[in-house]
Design a protein around this motif. Structure first.
Motif, PDB file in Angstrom:
ATOM      1  N   GLY A 111      -2.644  -0.283  -7.543  1.00 35.84           N
ATOM      2  CA  GLY A 111      -3.671   0.154  -6.599  1.00 35.84           C
ATOM      3  C   GLY A 111      -3.166   0.273  -5.185  1.00 35.84           C
ATOM      4  N   GLY A 112      -1.949   0.696  -5.009  1.00 35.51           N
ATOM      5  CA  GLY A 112      -1.371   0.838  -3.671  1.00 35.51           C
ATOM      6  C   GLY A 112      -0.269   1.873  -3.672  1.00 35.51           C
ATOM      7  N   PHE A 113       0.715   1.647  -2.835  1.00 32.46           N
ATOM      8  CA  PHE A 113       1.848   2.560  -2.739  1.00 32.46           C
ATOM      9  C   PHE A 113       3.144   1.795  -2.985  1.00 32.46           C
ATOM     10  N   LEU A 114       4.183   2.529  -3.348  1.00 28.32           N
ATOM     11  CA  LEU A 114       5.475   1.923  -3.634  1.00 28.32           C
ATOM     12  C   LEU A 114       6.573   2.705  -2.925  1.00 28.32           C
ATOM     13  N   ALA A 115       7.470   1.979  -2.276  1.00 29.13           N
ATOM     14  CA  ALA A 115       8.670   2.579  -1.708  1.00 29.13           C
ATOM     15  C   ALA A 115       9.838   2.303  -2.641  1.00 29.13           C
ATOM     16  N   MET A 116      10.658   3.311  -2.893  1.00 29.25           N
ATOM     17  CA  MET A 116      11.881   3.154  -3.676  1.00 29.25           C
ATOM     18  C   MET A 116      13.025   3.777  -2.885  1.00 29.25           C
ATOM     19  N   VAL A 117      14.014   2.959  -2.579  1.00 27.44           N
ATOM     20  CA  VAL A 117      15.138   3.404  -1.756  1.00 27.44           C
ATOM     21  C   VAL A 117      16.419   2.873  -2.360  1.00 27.44           C
ATOM     22  N   SER A 118      17.457   3.695  -2.342  1.00 26.62           N
ATOM     23  CA  SER A 118      18.747   3.271  -2.880  1.00 26.62           C
ATOM     24  C   SER A 118      19.890   3.861  -2.061  1.00 26.62           C
ATOM     25  N   GLY A 119      20.960   3.101  -1.997  1.00 25.27           N
ATOM     26  CA  GLY A 119      22.182   3.593  -1.361  1.00 25.27           C
ATOM     27  C   GLY A 119      22.990   4.480  -2.272  1.00 25.27           C
ATOM     28  N   PRO A 143      -1.649   0.007   1.709  1.00 24.90           N
ATOM     29  CA  PRO A 143      -2.221   1.276   2.182  1.00 24.90           C
ATOM     30  C   PRO A 143      -2.751   1.213   3.609  1.00 24.90           C
ATOM     31  N   VAL A 144      -3.140   0.037   4.066  1.00 21.10           N
ATOM     32  CA  VAL A 144      -3.706  -0.094   5.407  1.00 21.10           C
ATOM     33  C   VAL A 144      -2.620  -0.135   6.465  1.00 21.10           C
ATOM     34  N   THR A 145      -1.615  -0.987   6.258  1.00 17.59           N
ATOM     35  CA  THR A 145      -0.563  -1.144   7.275  1.00 17.59           C
ATOM     36  C   THR A 145       0.494  -0.050   7.180  1.00 17.59           C
ATOM     37  N   GLY A 146       0.753   0.455   5.964  1.00 20.38           N
ATOM     38  CA  GLY A 146       1.699   1.545   5.797  1.00 20.38           C
ATOM     39  C   GLY A 146       3.134   1.161   6.126  1.00 20.38           C
ATOM     40  N   VAL A 147       3.912   2.164   6.539  1.00 16.62           N
ATOM     41  CA  VAL A 147       5.331   1.968   6.857  1.00 16.62           C
ATOM     42  C   VAL A 147       5.529   2.175   8.348  1.00 16.62           C
ATOM     43  N   ASP A 148       5.706   1.064   9.051  1.00 12.18           N
ATOM     44  CA  ASP A 148       5.991   1.155  10.479  1.00 12.18           C
ATOM     45  C   ASP A 148       7.499   1.060  10.692  1.00 12.18           C
ATOM     46  N   GLN A 149       7.902   0.988  11.935  1.00 13.96           N
ATOM     47  CA  GLN A 149       9.326   0.963  12.269  1.00 13.96           C
ATOM     48  C   GLN A 149      10.026  -0.239  11.648  1.00 13.96           C
ATOM     49  N   ASP A 150       9.393  -1.395  11.690  1.00 15.60           N
ATOM     50  CA  ASP A 150      10.017  -2.606  11.144  1.00 15.60           C
ATOM     51  C   ASP A 150      10.177  -2.506   9.624  1.00 15.60           C
ATOM     52  N   THR A 151       9.164  -1.969   8.943  1.00 18.84           N
ATOM     53  CA  THR A 151       9.251  -1.819   7.486  1.00 18.84           C
ATOM     54  C   THR A 151      10.339  -0.825   7.115  1.00 18.84           C
ATOM     55  N   TRP A 173       7.163   8.659   5.172  1.00 17.31           N
ATOM     56  CA  TRP A 173       5.868   8.030   4.917  1.00 17.31           C
ATOM     57  C   TRP A 173       4.747   8.808   5.618  1.00 17.31           C
ATOM     58  N   LYS A 174       5.005   9.268   6.825  1.00 13.68           N
ATOM     59  CA  LYS A 174       3.999  10.037   7.557  1.00 13.68           C
ATOM     60  C   LYS A 174       3.673  11.345   6.849  1.00 13.68           C
ATOM     61  N   VAL A 175       4.663  11.948   6.177  1.00 15.41           N
ATOM     62  CA  VAL A 175       4.410  13.150   5.380  1.00 15.41           C
ATOM     63  C   VAL A 175       3.418  12.829   4.271  1.00 15.41           C
ATOM     64  N   LEU A 176       3.657  11.714   3.580  1.00 18.40           N
ATOM     65  CA  LEU A 176       2.780  11.331   2.481  1.00 18.40           C
ATOM     66  C   LEU A 176       1.345  11.143   2.954  1.00 18.40           C
TER      67      LEU A 176
END
Length: 376
Positions: A111-119, A143-151, A173-176
């Motif tokens: 019930g939220g969002f997921l970030a997936m990142v890899s080198g 979903p409320v706090t989203g992805v800010d600079q620190d995240t 994230w802003k595109v999404l």
């Protein structure tokens, strides 16, 4: 709604994400003109909504305008997993120093969002997750706090991306959020030799339910399987396997996809014909599935309820009659259960259609369809 790569990159550009310079071309002559304008070595990329373009020969390099025209001639009209390339993206060739993977998507299970990142970018994400799961950083996003600079900085650091990649992650994230997307993916996200972070590819899936808030004008090619299915009112999604799947009810179809995979084959599609499996609906479904050149067998998995199995069986027989010779070349495995299942099976047996095989269980039917598809 899935976007083509060039459309995804147009969105990226509007949100300040660096992408290679490029132009879309519908003819070889347009590709030549685009390469001349770019005045640099280019890459010719088939614009289709599926993966595996490189392996299929749909991504080619060209040193100049003449070569670009020649390569576009080869790519335009190419069929890649049932998707015809009507356009190519002519793009400045960009040499990566390092390749990464980045995606934000809706996580329905949580019930939220997921970030997936890899080198480690440039390969299929399923392959990366299977072969080296530790290389893929997964981070739930509120979903409320989203992805800010620190995240964004945390994601970059955990995945081993350079610090300057954090800014691009934040913009993805802003595109999404701004575009009401359910998936934003870049593979590969690259670092160039001069330390620029560039989205070398782009995949975006928009939420159709939010169309009223946007002025999207993303027309689907009329001869794609998805477009043809949509025109017939079918709930169809193209996948990258060999076993065509038809079922009545989304839950049953999803379960069928799982058992096909468990039987050692890959499903070629999701197709839910719903409760009213009329002869015409069945014919339309079979026509779409059999038009997919990747399909080697078809699995019809129906549990009779409101629509009884005898009605479904009559629909299958009538559909095969309507399809004529098109319904003879690919084996069709049918599993009927539920309301009037015995009557339905007898109808199919009496029809004696050479393409039809009947199996009484879902697992058994999936195993047969898988075996027929992979030639085991």
């Amino acid at each position: 709604m899935d976007l083509y790569e060039y459309q995804a990159k147009e969105l990226f550009g509007r949100h300040g994400i660096p992408v290679p310079a490029g132009r879309v071309a519908a003819t070889p002559a347009e590709a030549r003109a685009a390469a001349a304008d770019l005045n640099a070595p280019v890459v010719i990329k088939a614009q289709v909504k599926t993966g595996g373009r490189g392996k299929a020969g749909g991504i080619r390099t060209a040193a100049g305008p003449v070569a670009a025209e020649q390569e576009a001639e080869r790519v335009i009209g190419m069929d890649i997993k049932g998707h015809v390339a009507h356009r190519v993206l002519v793009e400045t060739a960009t040499v990566p120093f390092e390749e990464y993977y980045a995606a934000f998507l809706v996580d329905r299970a949580e019930g939220g969002f997921l970030a997936m990142v890899s080198g480690q970018g440039g390969m299929e994400i399923e392959e990366l997750a299977a072969n080296n799961p530790d290389a893929l950083v997964r981070l739930p996003i509120d979903p409320v706090t989203g992805v800010d600079q620190d995240t964004a900085r945390l994601l970059a650091a955990k995945a081993g991306l350079p610090e300057q990649a954090a800014e691009v992650l934040e913009k993805l994230w802003k595109v999404l959020v701004a575009e009401d997307a359910v998936l934003v993916e870049v593979n590969p996200l690259i670092c160039t030799t001069d330390q620029r972070i560039v989205a070398l590819d782009g995949k975006v899936t928009l939420d159709d339910n939010s169309a009223f808030r946007h002025s999207w004008d993303y027309a689907e090619e009329s001869d794609s399987l998805e477009a043809r299915a949509k025109a017939k009112g079918l709930n169809y999604v193209k996948l990258d396997g060999q076993v065509g799947v038809i079922g009545n009810g989304a839950g049953l179809v999803m379960s069928t996809l799982d058992v096909v995979a468990g039987a050692g084959a890959a499903p070629a599609n999701f197709l839910d014909i719903g409760g009213g499996a009329s002869a015409q609906v069945m014919a339309d479904g079979l026509e779409i599935i059999l038009a997919d050149p990747e399909v080697r067998s078809v699995l019809v998995n129906v549990f009779g309820g409101i629509t009884a199995c005898d009605a479904v069986a009559n629909g299958i027989v009538t559909a095969l009659g309507l399809l004529g010779e098109r319904g003879h070349g690919t084996p069709i495995v049918v599993r009927l259960d539920g309301n009037n299942a015995e009557v339905g099976r007898r109808i199919l047996s009496d029809a004696r259609h050479p393409a039809v095989r009947q199996v009484s269980t879902m697992d058994g039917a999936a195993e047969m369809a898988a075996r027929l598809a992979v030639g085991a």
